[in-house]
Write an enzyme that holds these catalytic residues in place. Structure first.
Site, PDB file in Angstrom:
ATOM      1  N   GLU A 137       0.786  -1.234   0.000  1.00 19.75           N
ATOM      2  CA  GLU A 137       0.000   0.000   0.000  1.00 19.75           C
ATOM      3  C   GLU A 137       0.816   1.281   0.000  1.00 19.75           C
ATOM      4  O   GLU A 137       0.597   2.176   0.832  1.00 19.75           O
ATOM      5  CB  GLU A 137      -0.991  -0.014   1.173  1.00 19.75           C
ATOM      6  CG  GLU A 137      -1.895  -1.241   1.136  1.00 19.75           C
ATOM      7  CD  GLU A 137      -3.022  -1.213   2.161  1.00 19.75           C
ATOM      8  OE1 GLU A 137      -2.880  -0.517   3.180  1.00 19.75           O
ATOM      9  OE2 GLU A 137      -4.042  -1.893   1.919  1.00 19.75           O
TER      10      GLU A 137
ATOM     11  N   GLU B  31      -6.692  -7.219  -1.431  1.00 22.04           N
ATOM     12  CA  GLU B  31      -7.117  -7.141  -0.032  1.00 22.04           C
ATOM     13  C   GLU B  31      -8.530  -6.597   0.020  1.00 22.04           C
ATOM     14  O   GLU B  31      -8.892  -5.733  -0.772  1.00 22.04           O
ATOM     15  CB  GLU B  31      -6.215  -6.188   0.779  1.00 22.04           C
ATOM     16  CG  GLU B  31      -4.858  -6.738   1.122  1.00 22.04           C
ATOM     17  CD  GLU B  31      -4.129  -5.851   2.134  1.00 22.04           C
ATOM     18  OE1 GLU B  31      -4.791  -5.227   2.991  1.00 22.04           O
ATOM     19  OE2 GLU B  31      -2.897  -5.773   2.045  1.00 22.04           O
TER      20      GLU B  31
END
Ligand SMILES: *[C@@H]1O[C@H](CO)[C@@H](O)[C@H](O)[C@H]1NC(C)=O
Ligand SMILES: *[C@@H]1O[C@H](CO)[C@@H](O)[C@H](O)[C@H]1NC(C)=O
Length: 410
Positions: A283, A392
């Site tokens: 991320e 995710e």
């Protein structure tokens, strides 16, 4: 200091000196020496990153190049692909296998598929061991931090039995203080000398994960840094080298060490068919940054990885933020959400496929908003002719079931 050096480089008609093997020697925003030492040629991986690689060409590329989609870059990719094909039978194990005496009845998986090469893209899908289709996967950030080999085998046997194929593990574990016990850590970061732990509580744990994945027919996504503080993250670099989470992407000391770490891990497993893809990080975000910061960083880092290893795919590991004309303008569709434009980074030629995450609660969105998020990303992947990996999701009950559990039809 920096601006003085930059001015010198710009005004001098000849930049004296030579860059060593594997050093950067050109690219947009680069103002240093563009000559390589004997036997090395300055080669363009993309307009942002030129590197000294073995070769004899004496052509010195221009530092300010053209649009990202250059013919040079494209042919480089083609070369890589054909190399994958020709070396697909070279199946080797990681260099150092843990020799722990822990044994498990599950170690020898029932019928783990035989690896026939390296996973690659095939249009919008992935080809794994010769089969192109939708593949199911899961995250196991902690798999590399288990200290008993039998535990790793147990987890992987269960995953394989459940029909999962792709497993994403944390490939980083950065510390600023070396643990005094046997806690697993991979990299110690310090301005006065960083250290990569290749010992029994270091990368040897990852060695076992890679060898067990191979035994169970699983394919790993391995990433190199965390945007968040868990397991060190960018913050561990900031503690060691200064700056903040946004300047990390351009901090020379931090990026040099990040690349040193990448090389240590990639060199260890670059011939392993158990690696599915390398991932720049978990991320990555750049708060308050111009979107060029992450774009340039992703372009140069992915090119660097390809220069070390042309066998494996490379992806970013980002959440998928940024403007999209087909989006609804909500927070995740704003460039400020992550400091990048996902539809642009997806275009980077050394990025093989796109990733995106979905956290409606954290992002202040209703749950059914996720449908738009998935559709807009899928459409961009179709346009770019690259697979998208939905990596995710906030919680199982909030994620589209068809995507959480892609049916394995084999
Ligand atoms: C990081 O540091 C830079 C340079 O000092 C500063 O401009 C920027 O606002 C800082 N960013 C954050 C998110 O703290
Ligand atoms: C990426 O590709 C899209 C279209 O697929 C295009 O609109 C965009 O300008 C490209 N971005 C870059 C940075 O090349």
């Amino acid at each position: 200091m920096k601006s003085t050096f930059t001015n010198l480089a710009v005004f001098a008609s000849v930049v004296v000196g030579q860059k060593s093997a594997w050093e950067q020697c050109g690219g947009i925003g680069y103002n240093g020496v563009t000559n390589c030492v004997n036997g090395y040629a300055c080669t363009s991986y993309n307009p942002y990153y030129f590197q000294c690689v073995p070769g004899t060409s004496t052509t010195v590329p221009k530092t300010s190049s053209t649009h990202p989609a250059t013919a040079t870059t494209t042919s480089r990719i083609t070369t890589s692909s054909s190399k994958v094909t020709t070396t697909s039978t070279a199946v080797t194990s990681p260099p150092t296998k843990s020799t722990s005496s822990v044994s498990s009845t599950r170690t020898t998986a029932t019928s783990a598929p035989v690896a026939t090469g390296f996973a690659k893209t095939n249009g919008l899908l992935f080809n794994i061991d010769g089969v192109t289709k939708y593949w199911a996967g899961t995250n196991c950030y902690w798999c590399g931090f288990l200290t008993a080999n039998g535990d790793v085998d147990h987890v992987f046997a269960d995953m394989a039995a459940a029909g999962l194929k792709i497993v994403r593990v944390w490939g980083f574990n950065d510390v600023n203080t070396i643990p005094s016990d046997s806690t697993v850590w991979y990299q110690y970061l310090s301005a006065s000398g960083s250290q990569i732990n290749t010992g029994a509580n270091g990368l040897q744990r990852m060695d076992y994960v890679v060898s067990s994945a191979q035994a169970h027919g699983l394919k790993l996504i391995i990433n190199f840094f965390n945007n968040w503080n868990d397991y060190g993250g960018k913050n561990a670099y900031v503690n060691a080298f200064g700056g903040n989470g946004s300047t990390w992407y351009t901090n020379t000391a931090a990026q040099t060490q990040y690349k040193t770490y990448i090389k240590a891990v990639v060199d260890r497993y670059k011939t392993s068919p158990a690696v599915f893809a390398w991932e720049l990080g978990n991320e990555p975000r750049c708060d308050g940054c111009d979107t060029s910061v992450i774009y340039n960083w992703a372009a140069s880092t992915s090119a660097y990885i390809k220069s070390l290893d042309s066998n494996h795919m490379v992806t970013i590991g980002d959440e998928g933020f940024g403007p999209d004309s087909a989006g609804d303008g909500s927070y995740p569709y704003q460039a400020g959400a992550g400091g990048y434009v996902w539809t642009d980074t997806l275009n980077i030629t050394t990025i093989d496929f796109g990733t995106f995450h979905l956290y409606p609660d954290s992002w202040g969105q209703p749950y059914d908003w996720g449908n738009l998020w998935v559709k807009t990303h899928a459409a961009r992947c179709v346009a770019a002719n690259k697979p998208c990996l939905f990596e995710e999701c906030e919680s199982f009950s909030r994620c589209p079931p068809s995507l959480v559990t892609q049916p394995d039809t084999d």
